[in-house]
Write an enzyme that holds these catalytic residues in place. Structure first.
Site, PDB file in Angstrom:
ATOM      1  N   ARG A  13       4.461  -4.601  -2.252  1.00  0.00           N
ATOM      2  CA  ARG A  13       5.240  -5.504  -0.675  1.00  0.00           C
ATOM      3  C   ARG A  13       3.344  -6.144   0.010  1.00  0.00           C
ATOM      4  O   ARG A  13       3.201  -7.142  -0.290  1.00  0.00           O
ATOM      5  CB  ARG A  13       4.926  -4.641  -0.210  1.00  0.00           C
ATOM      6  CG  ARG A  13       5.485  -4.167   1.313  1.00  0.00           C
ATOM      7  CD  ARG A  13       4.179  -4.657   2.487  1.00  0.00           C
ATOM      8  NE  ARG A  13       3.704  -3.443   2.423  1.00  0.00           N
ATOM      9  CZ  ARG A  13       2.692  -3.907   3.416  1.00  0.00           C
ATOM     10  NH1 ARG A  13       2.470  -4.628   3.692  1.00  0.00           N
ATOM     11  NH2 ARG A  13       1.613  -2.768   3.532  1.00  0.00           N
ATOM     12  N   ASP A  14       2.559  -5.031   0.167  1.00  0.00           N
ATOM     13  CA  ASP A  14       0.855  -5.400   0.430  1.00  0.00           C
ATOM     14  C   ASP A  14       0.346  -6.584  -0.208  1.00  0.00           C
ATOM     15  O   ASP A  14       0.111  -7.496   0.127  1.00  0.00           O
ATOM     16  CB  ASP A  14       0.120  -4.066   0.779  1.00  0.00           C
ATOM     17  CG  ASP A  14      -1.367  -4.536   1.267  1.00  0.00           C
ATOM     18  OD1 ASP A  14      -1.243  -5.861   1.445  1.00  0.00           O
ATOM     19  OD2 ASP A  14      -2.112  -3.306   1.725  1.00  0.00           O
TER      20      ASP A  14
ATOM     21  N   CYS B 186      -5.179  -9.086   2.184  1.00  0.00           N
ATOM     22  CA  CYS B 186      -5.929 -10.282   2.925  1.00  0.00           C
ATOM     23  C   CYS B 186      -7.185 -10.470   2.229  1.00  0.00           C
ATOM     24  O   CYS B 186      -8.025 -10.889   2.944  1.00  0.00           O
ATOM     25  CB  CYS B 186      -5.755 -10.463   4.338  1.00  0.00           C
ATOM     26  SG  CYS B 186      -3.832  -9.955   4.385  1.00  0.00           S
TER      27      CYS B 186
ATOM     28  N   HIS C  89      -9.481  -0.801   1.988  1.00  0.00           N
ATOM     29  CA  HIS C  89      -8.813  -2.084   1.512  1.00  0.00           C
ATOM     30  C   HIS C  89     -10.882  -2.360   1.059  1.00  0.00           C
ATOM     31  O   HIS C  89     -11.456  -1.486   1.369  1.00  0.00           O
ATOM     32  CB  HIS C  89      -9.374  -3.648   2.311  1.00  0.00           C
ATOM     33  CG  HIS C  89      -7.732  -3.157   2.743  1.00  0.00           C
ATOM     34  ND1 HIS C  89      -7.994  -5.034   3.864  1.00  0.00           N
ATOM     35  CD2 HIS C  89      -6.319  -2.132   2.251  1.00  0.00           C
ATOM     36  CE1 HIS C  89      -6.182  -4.660   3.758  1.00  0.00           C
ATOM     37  NE2 HIS C  89      -5.688  -3.751   2.610  1.00  0.00           N
TER      38      HIS C  89
ATOM     39  N   HIS D 149      -5.148   4.521   3.617  1.00  0.00           N
ATOM     40  CA  HIS D 149      -5.181   2.463   3.505  1.00  0.00           C
ATOM     41  C   HIS D 149      -6.284   2.064   2.931  1.00  0.00           C
ATOM     42  O   HIS D 149      -6.777   1.153   3.810  1.00  0.00           O
ATOM     43  CB  HIS D 149      -3.709   1.980   3.643  1.00  0.00           C
ATOM     44  CG  HIS D 149      -3.577   1.013   3.442  1.00  0.00           C
ATOM     45  ND1 HIS D 149      -2.466   0.499   2.749  1.00  0.00           N
ATOM     46  CD2 HIS D 149      -3.887  -0.455   3.333  1.00  0.00           C
ATOM     47  CE1 HIS D 149      -2.568  -0.847   2.154  1.00  0.00           C
ATOM     48  NE2 HIS D 149      -3.070  -0.907   2.449  1.00  0.00           N
TER      49      HIS D 149
ATOM     50  N   ASN E 135      -6.856  -5.206  -1.128  1.00  0.00           N
ATOM     51  CA  ASN E 135      -6.457  -3.816  -1.392  1.00  0.00           C
ATOM     52  C   ASN E 135      -7.038  -2.614  -2.952  1.00  0.00           C
ATOM     53  O   ASN E 135      -7.512  -4.392  -3.912  1.00  0.00           O
ATOM     54  CB  ASN E 135      -4.918  -3.729  -1.524  1.00  0.00           C
ATOM     55  CG  ASN E 135      -4.504  -4.069  -0.717  1.00  0.00           C
ATOM     56  OD1 ASN E 135      -3.773  -3.206   0.630  1.00  0.00           O
ATOM     57  ND2 ASN E 135      -3.689  -5.174  -0.933  1.00  0.00           N
TER      58      ASN E 135
HETATM   59 ZN    ZN Z   1      -4.047  -2.929   2.444  1.00  0.00          ZN
END
Ligand code: ZN
Length: 312
Positions: free
Chosen positions: A15-16, A242, A211, A209, A251
């Site tokens: 997904r991400d 991103c 990064h 979550h 991530n």
């Molecule tokens: Zn993320």
């Protein structure tokens, strides 16, 4: 697989990761990749985002991907839904868990979902009502995004983050996790904020979550672990999230995160060799896309032995 791993690694790459890259991974490659992630022992995977295909062509096959993923034994299949329409489609496809992005930053909320934070909480309430009606066993997590800083408004007051998490729980979400959407978190801040959120919503505190935009991804995960977090989002090969600069991953890299916990003697239920092998179907489906990870690059140390209980 071990019955109770010490930590749950929630893989968000399909997904991400996939929604952050320009190329579209063909459906059959997505399914092969998800199969490989499951075979490595991952038991929670965020497989898709239910958004209009016009906005995110990478996710046009979300329903088909979910319908395949729910056939994999023991897997919790998650999808991101930004609104009621997305939730309807995700529930119809058969997901086990929904994640709803809720920005703690007022500016990011308007820019990202064109809603105020209060409107977003009203959306959570609508999605919860729909879930209660048609799929009461599905769990709902609010992902409090920009919890550690925002590229638009800069600092995000901690009071706003705690407020947003509490509002999401009051609206009926089972969990609220914290996302370092912009890669601005540091370990002291992670400890402080998770402690504050836990003081407010207790065991409903959800995943971290993190990064790795500025290299603090693993340090932030460890800081979250130290204050009681046991679910960690990560992306195979660090795909997505991103990245702002070439060479920087977004991530947290799943392979590196699993290595850290396993090396500390904390079981993840994930077989690291099979996890590294799951990079092949990812790269086959996205030729030319850079993947990251220190452990896959360096290889496993000599005599590497995982904690008991990797996936059978
Ligand atoms: Zn993320």
């Amino acid at each position: 697989m071990q019955d109770n791993p010490a930590v749950l690694i929630s893989e968000v790459g399909p997904r991400d990761g996939l929604q952050s890259v320009d190329s579209v991974m063909p459906t059959e490659h997505k399914l092969r990749w998800i199969d490989a992630l499951h075979a490595a022992g991952l038991r929670e995977i965020e497989v898709a985002s239910f958004v209009p295909a016009k906005l995110l062509p990478q996710m046009a096959d979300a329903a088909a991907v979910v319908r395949h993923a729910i056939t994999l034994p023991g897997l919790t299949v998650m999808a991101l839904v930004p609104n009621l329409r997305g939730a309807q489609a995700a529930l119809a496809a058969g997901v086990h868990k929904l994640t709803i992005p809720c920005s703690a930053s007022a500016a990011h909320s308007l820019a990202n979902v064109r809603m105020t934070r209060k409107q977003m909480i009203a959306t959570v309430r609508e999605i919860v009502a729909l879930r209660n009606d048609i799929a009461p066993r599905v769990r709902i997590e609010a992902g409090i995004s920009t919890a550690f800083g925002c590229t638009i408004q800069g600092e995000v007051p901690e009071d706003d983050v705690v407020w947003m998490a509490a509002q999401a729980i009051a609206a009926g979400a089972e969990e609220a996790g914290l996302s370092d959407t912009t890669g601005m978190a540091n370990p002291a801040q992670v400890r402080r904020l998770f402690n504050r959120v836990r003081a407010e919503i207790g065991e409903r505190t959800g995943a971290a979550h993190m990064h790795n935009t500025r290299g603090l991804g693993l340090a932030n995960c460890l800081a979250a672990y130290d204050v009681g977090v046991r679910t960690f989002d990560a992306s195979l090969g660090g795909l997505g999230g991103c990245p702002y600069a070439p060479g920087a991953s977004g991530n947290v890299v799943t392979e590196d995160l699993v290595f850290m916990f396993e090396a500390m003697g904390l079981s993840t239920g994930v077989d690291l060799e099979k996890l590294i092998a799951a990079r092949a179907p990812l790269q086959a489906g996205l030729p030319g896309e850079p993947v990251y990870g220190m452990v896959p690059q360096a290889g496993l140390p000599p005599g590497w032995k995982q904690s008991a209980g990797v996936a059978a």
